[in-house]
Structure formats: structure tokens, C-alpha cells
Design a protein around this motif. Structure first.
Motif, PDB file in Angstrom:
ATOM      1  N   ALA A 161      -3.971 -32.414 -97.152  1.00  0.00           N
ATOM      2  CA  ALA A 161      -2.832 -33.152 -96.590  1.00  0.00           C
ATOM      3  C   ALA A 161      -3.307 -34.332 -95.763  1.00  0.00           C
ATOM      4  O   ALA A 161      -2.676 -35.395 -95.757  1.00  0.00           O
ATOM      5  N   GLY A 162      -4.438 -34.160 -95.057  1.00  0.00           N
ATOM      6  CA  GLY A 162      -4.940 -35.219 -94.190  1.00  0.00           C
ATOM      7  C   GLY A 162      -5.330 -36.476 -94.944  1.00  0.00           C
ATOM      8  O   GLY A 162      -5.283 -37.583 -94.397  1.00  0.00           O
ATOM      9  N   LYS A 163      -5.730 -36.336 -96.211  1.00  0.00           N
ATOM     10  CA  LYS A 163      -6.134 -37.497 -97.002  1.00  0.00           C
ATOM     11  C   LYS A 163      -4.955 -38.378 -97.385  1.00  0.00           C
ATOM     12  O   LYS A 163      -5.134 -39.518 -97.785  1.00  0.00           O
ATOM     13  N   HIS A 164      -3.751 -37.845 -97.281  1.00  0.00           N
ATOM     14  CA  HIS A 164      -2.561 -38.582 -97.703  1.00  0.00           C
ATOM     15  C   HIS A 164      -1.659 -38.963 -96.529  1.00  0.00           C
ATOM     16  O   HIS A 164      -0.543 -39.421 -96.731  1.00  0.00           O
ATOM     17  N   LEU A 165      -2.158 -38.792 -95.309  1.00  0.00           N
ATOM     18  CA  LEU A 165      -1.361 -39.101 -94.124  1.00  0.00           C
ATOM     19  C   LEU A 165      -2.140 -40.007 -93.187  1.00  0.00           C
ATOM     20  O   LEU A 165      -3.374 -39.931 -93.129  1.00  0.00           O
ATOM     21  N   PRO A 166      -1.463 -40.899 -92.439  1.00  0.00           N
ATOM     22  CA  PRO A 166      -2.156 -41.766 -91.470  1.00  0.00           C
ATOM     23  C   PRO A 166      -2.746 -40.950 -90.333  1.00  0.00           C
ATOM     24  O   PRO A 166      -2.171 -39.948 -89.898  1.00  0.00           O
ATOM     25  N   GLU A 167      -3.911 -41.366 -89.849  1.00  0.00           N
ATOM     26  CA  GLU A 167      -4.625 -40.599 -88.836  1.00  0.00           C
ATOM     27  C   GLU A 167      -3.828 -40.461 -87.539  1.00  0.00           C
ATOM     28  O   GLU A 167      -3.821 -39.400 -86.911  1.00  0.00           O
ATOM     29  N   ARG A 168      -3.154 -41.540 -87.106  1.00  0.00           N
ATOM     30  CA  ARG A 168      -2.376 -41.442 -85.875  1.00  0.00           C
ATOM     31  C   ARG A 168      -1.218 -40.456 -86.044  1.00  0.00           C
ATOM     32  O   ARG A 168      -0.923 -39.664 -85.149  1.00  0.00           O
ATOM     33  N   GLY A 169      -0.559 -40.502 -87.185  1.00  0.00           N
ATOM     34  CA  GLY A 169       0.526 -39.564 -87.443  1.00  0.00           C
ATOM     35  C   GLY A 169       0.036 -38.129 -87.437  1.00  0.00           C
ATOM     36  O   GLY A 169       0.719 -37.224 -86.937  1.00  0.00           O
ATOM     37  N   ILE A 170      -1.158 -37.888 -87.985  1.00  0.00           N
ATOM     38  CA  ILE A 170      -1.743 -36.545 -87.983  1.00  0.00           C
ATOM     39  C   ILE A 170      -1.984 -36.077 -86.558  1.00  0.00           C
ATOM     40  O   ILE A 170      -1.689 -34.929 -86.197  1.00  0.00           O
ATOM     41  N   ALA A 171      -2.534 -36.960 -85.724  1.00  0.00           N
ATOM     42  CA  ALA A 171      -2.839 -36.584 -84.344  1.00  0.00           C
ATOM     43  C   ALA A 171      -1.568 -36.226 -83.576  1.00  0.00           C
ATOM     44  O   ALA A 171      -1.527 -35.236 -82.844  1.00  0.00           O
ATOM     45  N   ILE A 172      -0.513 -37.036 -83.748  1.00  0.00           N
ATOM     46  CA  ILE A 172       0.751 -36.759 -83.058  1.00  0.00           C
ATOM     47  C   ILE A 172       1.367 -35.461 -83.565  1.00  0.00           C
ATOM     48  O   ILE A 172       1.828 -34.621 -82.775  1.00  0.00           O
ATOM     49  N   ALA A 173       1.364 -35.269 -84.884  1.00  0.00           N
ATOM     50  CA  ALA A 173       1.922 -34.037 -85.452  1.00  0.00           C
ATOM     51  C   ALA A 173       1.136 -32.818 -84.976  1.00  0.00           C
ATOM     52  O   ALA A 173       1.729 -31.762 -84.691  1.00  0.00           O
ATOM     53  N   SER A 174      -0.185 -32.939 -84.875  1.00  0.00           N
ATOM     54  CA  SER A 174      -1.003 -31.826 -84.406  1.00  0.00           C
ATOM     55  C   SER A 174      -0.637 -31.442 -82.980  1.00  0.00           C
ATOM     56  O   SER A 174      -0.485 -30.258 -82.653  1.00  0.00           O
ATOM     57  N   GLY A 175      -0.489 -32.458 -82.119  1.00  0.00           N
ATOM     58  CA  GLY A 175      -0.116 -32.184 -80.736  1.00  0.00           C
ATOM     59  C   GLY A 175       1.222 -31.488 -80.632  1.00  0.00           C
ATOM     60  O   GLY A 175       1.385 -30.525 -79.873  1.00  0.00           O
ATOM     61  N   LEU A 176       2.195 -31.941 -81.416  1.00  0.00           N
ATOM     62  CA  LEU A 176       3.528 -31.330 -81.393  1.00  0.00           C
ATOM     63  C   LEU A 176       3.496 -29.900 -81.937  1.00  0.00           C
ATOM     64  O   LEU A 176       4.198 -29.021 -81.429  1.00  0.00           O
ATOM     65  N   LEU A 177       2.663 -29.653 -82.947  1.00  0.00           N
ATOM     66  CA  LEU A 177       2.550 -28.306 -83.490  1.00  0.00           C
ATOM     67  C   LEU A 177       1.958 -27.336 -82.471  1.00  0.00           C
ATOM     68  O   LEU A 177       2.377 -26.185 -82.375  1.00  0.00           O
ATOM     69  N   PHE A 178       0.985 -27.805 -81.692  1.00  0.00           N
ATOM     70  CA  PHE A 178       0.401 -26.948 -80.666  1.00  0.00           C
ATOM     71  C   PHE A 178       1.448 -26.594 -79.607  1.00  0.00           C
ATOM     72  O   PHE A 178       1.486 -25.463 -79.110  1.00  0.00           O
ATOM     73  N   LEU A 179       2.298 -27.548 -79.266  1.00  0.00           N
ATOM     74  CA  LEU A 179       3.376 -27.262 -78.312  1.00  0.00           C
ATOM     75  C   LEU A 179       4.347 -26.232 -78.902  1.00  0.00           C
ATOM     76  O   LEU A 179       4.842 -25.355 -78.189  1.00  0.00           O
ATOM     77  N   PHE A 180       4.621 -26.358 -80.193  1.00  0.00           N
ATOM     78  CA  PHE A 180       5.482 -25.380 -80.867  1.00  0.00           C
ATOM     79  C   PHE A 180       4.864 -23.981 -80.816  1.00  0.00           C
ATOM     80  O   PHE A 180       5.532 -22.998 -80.499  1.00  0.00           O
ATOM     81  N   PHE A 181       3.553 -23.889 -81.115  1.00  0.00           N
ATOM     82  CA  PHE A 181       2.877 -22.591 -81.089  1.00  0.00           C
ATOM     83  C   PHE A 181       2.896 -21.994 -79.691  1.00  0.00           C
ATOM     84  O   PHE A 181       3.042 -20.776 -79.518  1.00  0.00           O
ATOM     85  N   ALA A 182       2.742 -22.852 -78.669  1.00  0.00           N
ATOM     86  CA  ALA A 182       2.758 -22.364 -77.288  1.00  0.00           C
ATOM     87  C   ALA A 182       4.109 -21.737 -76.956  1.00  0.00           C
ATOM     88  O   ALA A 182       4.188 -20.631 -76.407  1.00  0.00           O
ATOM     89  N   GLY A 183       5.183 -22.434 -77.306  1.00  0.00           N
ATOM     90  CA  GLY A 183       6.522 -21.908 -77.040  1.00  0.00           C
ATOM     91  C   GLY A 183       6.818 -20.637 -77.821  1.00  0.00           C
ATOM     92  O   GLY A 183       7.379 -19.677 -77.278  1.00  0.00           O
ATOM     93  N   LYS A 184       6.429 -20.603 -79.075  1.00  0.00           N
ATOM     94  CA  LYS A 184       6.698 -19.422 -79.902  1.00  0.00           C
ATOM     95  C   LYS A 184       5.903 -18.211 -79.417  1.00  0.00           C
ATOM     96  O   LYS A 184       6.380 -17.077 -79.475  1.00  0.00           O
ATOM     97  N   THR A 185       4.685 -18.436 -78.957  1.00  0.00           N
ATOM     98  CA  THR A 185       3.870 -17.332 -78.446  1.00  0.00           C
ATOM     99  C   THR A 185       4.546 -16.659 -77.261  1.00  0.00           C
ATOM    100  O   THR A 185       4.612 -15.422 -77.169  1.00  0.00           O
ATOM    101  N   VAL A 186       5.072 -17.473 -76.345  1.00  0.00           N
ATOM    102  CA  VAL A 186       5.759 -16.921 -75.164  1.00  0.00           C
ATOM    103  C   VAL A 186       7.041 -16.207 -75.571  1.00  0.00           C
ATOM    104  O   VAL A 186       7.332 -15.098 -75.093  1.00  0.00           O
ATOM    105  N   LEU A 187       7.812 -16.808 -76.459  1.00  0.00           N
ATOM    106  CA  LEU A 187       9.073 -16.198 -76.880  1.00  0.00           C
ATOM    107  C   LEU A 187       8.843 -14.886 -77.639  1.00  0.00           C
ATOM    108  O   LEU A 187       9.581 -13.916 -77.452  1.00  0.00           O
ATOM    109  N   ASP A 188       7.819 -14.845 -78.488  1.00  0.00           N
ATOM    110  CA  ASP A 188       7.527 -13.619 -79.223  1.00  0.00           C
ATOM    111  C   ASP A 188       7.148 -12.478 -78.284  1.00  0.00           C
ATOM    112  O   ASP A 188       7.448 -11.308 -78.546  1.00  0.00           O
ATOM    113  N   ALA A 189       6.473 -12.828 -77.169  1.00  0.00           N
ATOM    114  CA  ALA A 189       6.013 -11.800 -76.231  1.00  0.00           C
ATOM    115  C   ALA A 189       7.129 -11.325 -75.305  1.00  0.00           C
ATOM    116  O   ALA A 189       7.264 -10.126 -75.049  1.00  0.00           O
ATOM    117  N   PHE A 190       7.950 -12.253 -74.801  1.00  0.00           N
ATOM    118  CA  PHE A 190       8.932 -11.907 -73.775  1.00  0.00           C
ATOM    119  C   PHE A 190      10.362 -11.790 -74.302  1.00  0.00           C
ATOM    120  O   PHE A 190      11.233 -11.304 -73.587  1.00  0.00           O
TER     121      PHE A 190
END
Length: 235
Positions: A161-190
Motif C-alpha cells: 500500500a505504501g508504494k501507491h500512497l504519498p509519504e506525507r499522507g502515510i505519515a498522517i494516516a499512521s498517526g491517526l491510526l495510532f490514536l484510534f488504537f489508543a482509544g479502542k484499547t481503553v474502551l475495550d478494557a473499561f
């Protein structure tokens, strides 16, 4: 012993498919070098599955799952904000993402995130259950191989997927995905009563709004930058 290794491999590989750990592997592969991510996954898998196969079936119910979830969420939150900061702090008229962190720093980030994410996860309990009725060494070997194989599959998808996407867009999407994982981890636990889909929808709200804000900001920033360039050229 070979049969136990194959059984453990199959169980852990299937358990990892679509799990947050595999999604984390895909996200990491969009940002870091593939061999760094795979090495980090391997080290974390060896440690976590050693605990599960050796003493996990004795300590499983005593693991402070909620505390681990909070630590994991904080780790993912820091990584996500760090990635977004790096992606947005460089020149706004460039489509290239900033240089990724050093291999050593990326390696430590991957190990920390995966180890915390796997402690108390369903795959750890699956390995502990297998070890209670089978040779623990065989379970350990098969579990590590299954987890690394699932992570490797996610890395392949991420690199393709990275070969077909702009590098800046990948970096921003990665950051947003990590925030999503952080929120889901807390919600799944509590808030386990929400279920997988409910927690995913709620965890997606903040990253989606932030992503929309970033998109609007970049759209407004680009005309201003290009206007300054034209004015400079006219001079």
C-alpha cells in the motif's frame, strides 16, 4: 512435539488475523523500515509467548489487564502524536514526509507497543491454554512463529500500500491510526459491553475529527504558500 508446534502456529496465526496487533504491524510498516518492524515483532513475540507458555496459565487471571490497557493506550497515544507532529512540522508545500526515526528508536517503539498490546490479549490466553495441556516448549515455538507470520503478512500489505500512497499522507494516516488504537484499547478494557464494533466506532470519532481538521488546514495553507511563491517569483 511437531504436532503441537503446528497446532500452536495455526491457532496463534488465526487469532492474530484482524487483531489489533496485526493492524499495528501494518501501521508501523507504513512508517518504519520493514525489517525493523519484523525484528521488533519477533522480540516481543518471544517474550510474551514465553510468559504465556511458561507461567501464563497460572498468572493469567492475576494480570492487571486494565492497568496494562492504560499503559498501552498512553504508549500508542504518544507514538501517534509524535508521528503527526513530524508529518505536519515540515514545509507545508512538500508532499514528502520527514525522515523516519532511527532504526534503534523505531525498534524500541515497536517492541514496547507490541509487548504491551499482547499482554493480557486473547492470543496470550490462547497460548497459555495450549501450554496447560501440551509441551510448553513446543507451544512457545509454534506461538512465536504464528505471531511473527501474521505480523509479516501485515507488513507485506503495508509495504504494498505504501508504494501507491504519498509519504506525507502515510505519515498522517499512521498517526491517526495510532490514536484510534489508543482509544479502542481503553474502551475495550473499561467498557467491554460496547463490543468490538461499538468501541471501534467511538474510538474512531476523535481521529476522524482530527483528520478532518488537518485536511482543512492543509487545504487552506496550500493556496497561501503558492501565493507567496508567485509573489516572490514576480519580484
Amino acid at each position: 512435539m511437531i504436532a503441537t508446534i503446528l497446532l500452536s502456529f495455526g491457532v496463534l496465526f488465526l487469532a492474530e488475523l484482524g487483531d489489533k496487533s496485526q493492524l499495528m504491524a501494518l501501521t508501523f510498516s507504513l512508517r518504519y523500515r520493514w525489517w525493523v518492524v519484523l525484528a521488533g515483532i519477533s522480540v516481543a513475540s518471544v517474550a510474551v509467548n514465553l510468559i504465556a507458555a511458561g507461567v501464563g496459565h497460572f498468572l493469567g487471571t492475576a494480570l492487571p489487564a486494565n492497568a496494562i490497557a492504560v499503559i498501552t493506550a498512553l504508549t500508542l497515544l504518544v507514538v501517534g502524536l509524535w508521528t503527526l507532529h513530524d508529518a505536519l512540522s515540515s514545509d507545508s508545500d512538500s508532499d514528502e514526509a520527514p525522515e523516519p526515526p532511527s532504526a534503534r528508536n523505531a525498534f524500541l517503539v515497536v517492541i514496547s507497543a507490541f509487548t504491551l498490546a499482547e499482554l493480557g490479549d486473547r492470543t496470550m490466553f490462547a497460548a497459555a491454554a495450549l501450554a496447560s495441556n501440551n509441551n510448553w516448549l513446543a507451544v512457545w515455538i509454534g506461538s512465536v512463529a504464528g505471531m511473527v507470520a501474521a505480523g509479516g503478512l501485515a507488513i507485506l500489505v503495508g509495504k504494498f500500500a505504501g508504494k501507491h500512497l504519498p509519504e506525507r499522507g502515510i505519515a498522517i494516516a499512521s498517526g491517526l491510526l495510532f490514536l484510534f488504537f489508543a482509544g479502542k484499547t481503553v474502551l475495550d478494557a473499561f467498557a467491554p459491553q460496547l463490543g468490538g464494533w461499538g468501541s471501534a466506532v467511538l474510538a474512531l470519532i476523535a481521529p476522524a475529527l482530527l483528520g478532518l481538521g488537518v485536511a482543512v488546514w492543509r487545504t487552506r495553507a496550500k493556496p497561501a504558500v503558492h501565493g507567496d511563491e508567485l509573489a516572490e517569483t514576480a519580484r
